[in-house]
Design an enzyme around this catalytic site. Structure first.
Site, PDB file in Angstrom:
ATOM      1  N   CYS A 170       1.016  -0.916  -0.543  1.00  0.00           N
ATOM      2  CA  CYS A 170      -0.050   0.087   0.204  1.00  0.00           C
ATOM      3  C   CYS A 170       0.655   0.444   0.248  1.00  0.00           C
ATOM      4  O   CYS A 170       1.332   1.651   0.936  1.00  0.00           O
ATOM      5  CB  CYS A 170      -0.757  -0.400   0.842  1.00  0.00           C
ATOM      6  SG  CYS A 170      -1.125   1.774   1.724  1.00  0.00           S
ATOM      7  N   CYS A 228       0.373   3.476   3.474  1.00  0.00           N
ATOM      8  CA  CYS A 228       0.844   3.530   4.454  1.00  0.00           C
ATOM      9  C   CYS A 228       2.083   4.280   4.814  1.00  0.00           C
ATOM     10  O   CYS A 228       3.007   4.407   4.211  1.00  0.00           O
ATOM     11  CB  CYS A 228       1.156   1.548   4.495  1.00  0.00           C
ATOM     12  SG  CYS A 228      -0.590   0.746   4.977  1.00  0.00           S
ATOM     13  N   HIS A 281      -3.927   1.391   8.348  1.00  0.00           N
ATOM     14  CA  HIS A 281      -5.310   0.594   6.879  1.00  0.00           C
ATOM     15  C   HIS A 281      -6.011  -0.012   6.453  1.00  0.00           C
ATOM     16  O   HIS A 281      -7.163   0.513   5.828  1.00  0.00           O
ATOM     17  CB  HIS A 281      -3.818  -0.351   6.385  1.00  0.00           C
ATOM     18  CG  HIS A 281      -3.736  -0.911   5.206  1.00  0.00           C
ATOM     19  ND1 HIS A 281      -3.949  -0.409   3.666  1.00  0.00           N
ATOM     20  CD2 HIS A 281      -5.349  -2.326   4.273  1.00  0.00           C
ATOM     21  CE1 HIS A 281      -4.615  -0.817   3.098  1.00  0.00           C
ATOM     22  NE2 HIS A 281      -5.234  -2.358   2.653  1.00  0.00           N
ATOM     23  N   ASN A 323     -13.685   9.682  -0.897  1.00  0.00           N
ATOM     24  CA  ASN A 323     -14.491   8.630  -1.305  1.00  0.00           C
ATOM     25  C   ASN A 323     -14.053   7.258  -0.801  1.00  0.00           C
ATOM     26  O   ASN A 323     -12.590   7.240  -0.151  1.00  0.00           O
ATOM     27  CB  ASN A 323     -13.939   8.809  -2.527  1.00  0.00           C
ATOM     28  CG  ASN A 323     -15.135   9.215  -3.912  1.00  0.00           C
ATOM     29  OD1 ASN A 323     -15.506  10.621  -3.887  1.00  0.00           O
ATOM     30  ND2 ASN A 323     -13.705   9.385  -4.781  1.00  0.00           N
ATOM     31  N   HIS A 344      -6.626   2.153   1.376  1.00  0.00           N
ATOM     32  CA  HIS A 344      -6.253   3.237   2.974  1.00  0.00           C
ATOM     33  C   HIS A 344      -7.814   4.069   2.472  1.00  0.00           C
ATOM     34  O   HIS A 344      -7.692   4.817   1.678  1.00  0.00           O
ATOM     35  CB  HIS A 344      -4.869   3.358   2.978  1.00  0.00           C
ATOM     36  CG  HIS A 344      -4.682   3.565   4.231  1.00  0.00           C
ATOM     37  ND1 HIS A 344      -3.977   2.908   4.988  1.00  0.00           N
ATOM     38  CD2 HIS A 344      -4.471   4.608   4.813  1.00  0.00           C
ATOM     39  CE1 HIS A 344      -2.955   3.540   5.749  1.00  0.00           C
ATOM     40  NE2 HIS A 344      -3.163   4.181   5.801  1.00  0.00           N
ATOM     41  N   HIS A 372      -8.253   7.466   3.019  1.00  0.00           N
ATOM     42  CA  HIS A 372      -7.657   8.819   2.607  1.00  0.00           C
ATOM     43  C   HIS A 372      -8.790   9.245   1.406  1.00  0.00           C
ATOM     44  O   HIS A 372      -9.452   8.937   1.547  1.00  0.00           O
ATOM     45  CB  HIS A 372      -6.800   8.091   1.164  1.00  0.00           C
ATOM     46  CG  HIS A 372      -7.251   7.707   0.101  1.00  0.00           C
ATOM     47  ND1 HIS A 372      -7.736   6.426   0.079  1.00  0.00           N
ATOM     48  CD2 HIS A 372      -6.898   8.348  -1.256  1.00  0.00           C
ATOM     49  CE1 HIS A 372      -8.025   6.627  -0.894  1.00  0.00           C
ATOM     50  NE2 HIS A 372      -7.654   7.358  -1.763  1.00  0.00           N
ATOM     51  N   GLN A 407      -9.606  13.600  -0.919  1.00  0.00           N
ATOM     52  CA  GLN A 407      -8.286  14.023  -2.373  1.00  0.00           C
ATOM     53  C   GLN A 407      -8.481  16.047  -1.878  1.00  0.00           C
ATOM     54  O   GLN A 407     -10.067  16.041  -1.395  1.00  0.00           O
ATOM     55  CB  GLN A 407      -8.585  13.494  -3.087  1.00  0.00           C
ATOM     56  CG  GLN A 407      -7.992  11.943  -3.221  1.00  0.00           C
ATOM     57  CD  GLN A 407      -8.732  11.200  -4.902  1.00  0.00           C
ATOM     58  OE1 GLN A 407      -7.980  12.155  -5.702  1.00  0.00           O
ATOM     59  NE2 GLN A 407      -9.587  10.596  -5.387  1.00  0.00           N
TER      60      GLN A 407
END
EC number: 2.7.7.12
Length: 349
Positions: free
Chosen positions: A70, A73, A116, A156, A167, A169, A171
């Protein structure tokens, strides 16, 4: 909040945000990376007046890597990710496969946690507040870049949404133009001001609070409600009671109340859909969470608010955009907004 800024091996910016002012993070990217080659192009759709981004380089972006590979991570011996540190609170970096770049804006990735298998809903209120402060800081800094018209922070979650990295997250997009949905809201708000003398978003909030049947949560500084004409089966809008144009204008009291309410909403979304079997197990709800902020020019009537919605309409069914929705942008909702609000109220812990 401590902010530490550094550069990745290919020159992209990386920023750590930490609750502990004494935190020291590894800032040395030990990878050998070629410079990012991204040449997005903006094309104007002459039939609609909308800008369309052509970003063919994104075809090569990482797609559902195994957990031990990933890129979001923390780094460890034998695994060097986009984040050089072995741990972090919140990390923000320029996207290696951006839709917008250079004179055409900027795209950043916001990593909410080093865990994660966690989600935003698993954060503590302190860590959720840190994310809010990071969003506000990115809004301020990206808005100052030449040519940027609007800053859009969003998350999203879920493969059903099209997420390619599991993971947790989000934007941040710094648009060099005013996106179509924002332009439409500004036009409607301007007309509303001309006709009524009031602000559209203040009036929407007041109407929802007065009706009560669509209110999900109400605090001293924020209210979460299902909009009267919700497009998605489960859609909640979260408004500060005081109209502000963007995240940078929130007061300390408004920032302090937000994490508890937002985490409550996310956890209610996760409790909405339960699969019955040998045991009751929660199925993670796919969702989009989007901050709407006023652009730098021409959006004085637009008020900061967050829109949270899921594409799931029941435990085993998704809402796919049908021909009338994808082709004509005319939405049909299978769930009454009042019923959705009632279910979300019932989904309290």
């Amino acid at each position: 909040m401590k902010r530490t800024t550094t550069k990745l091996a290919d020159g992209r910016e990386l920023v750590y945000y930490d609750l502990d002012e004494s935190a020291e993070r590894d800032t040395v990217d030990r990878r050998l990376l070629e410079p990012v080659e991204s040449r997005p192009e903006l094309r104007l759709d002459l039939a609609t007046g909308d800008w369309v981004t052509i970003a063919s380089h994104r075809q090569g972006r990482i797609h559902h890597p195994p957990t031990d590979a990933c890129p979001l991570c923390p780094s460890w011996d034998g695994h060097h990710s986009e984040i050089p540190a072995g741990d972090y609170d919140v990390a923000v970096f320029e996207n290696r496969f951006p839709s917008l770049a250079g004179r055409l804006g900027r795209c950043e990735v916001v990593c909410f946690t080093p865990e994660h298998d966690a989600s935003f809903a698993d954060l503590t209120e302190d860590r959720a507040r840190l994310v809010l402060d990071a969003w506000a800081d990115r809004t301020e800094r990206l808005s100052a870049l030449p040519g940027v018209e609007q800053v859009y922070c969003f998350e999203n979650r879920g493969a059903e949404i099209g997420v390619t990295l599991a993971h947790p997250h989000g934007q941040v997009y710094a648009f060099p133009f005013i996106p179509p949905r924002t332009a439409k809201m500004i036009a409607v708000a301007d007309t509303h001001r001309t006709v009524t003398g009031g602000n559209l978003f203040e009036d929407l909030l007041a109407e929802a609070r007065a009706a009560t049947s669509r209110v999900v949560l109400a605090g001293e500084h924020w209210t979460a409600f299902v909009p009267y004409a919700a497009r998605w089966p489960y859609e909640v809008h979260l408004y500060p009671h005081r109209r502000v144009p963007d995240l940078t204008r929130l007061t300390e009291a408004e920032r302090a109340e937000f994490p508890g309410m937002y985490l409550d909403l996310l956890r209610r979304f996760d409790r909405l859909f339960l699969q019955q079997g040998d045991a009751v197990t929660a199925v993670p709800t796919p969702y989009i969470s989007a901050w709407h902020q006023a652009p730098k020019s021409g959006g004085q009537e637009l008020a900061l608010h967050l829109e949270l919605f899921t594409v799931r309409r029941s435990a085993g069914k998704l809402k796919f955009l049908a021909g009338v929705e994808s082709g004509m942008d005319s939405f049909v909702n299978d769930v009454a907004p009042e019923a959705a609000a009632e279910r979300l109220r019932e989904a309290a812990a």
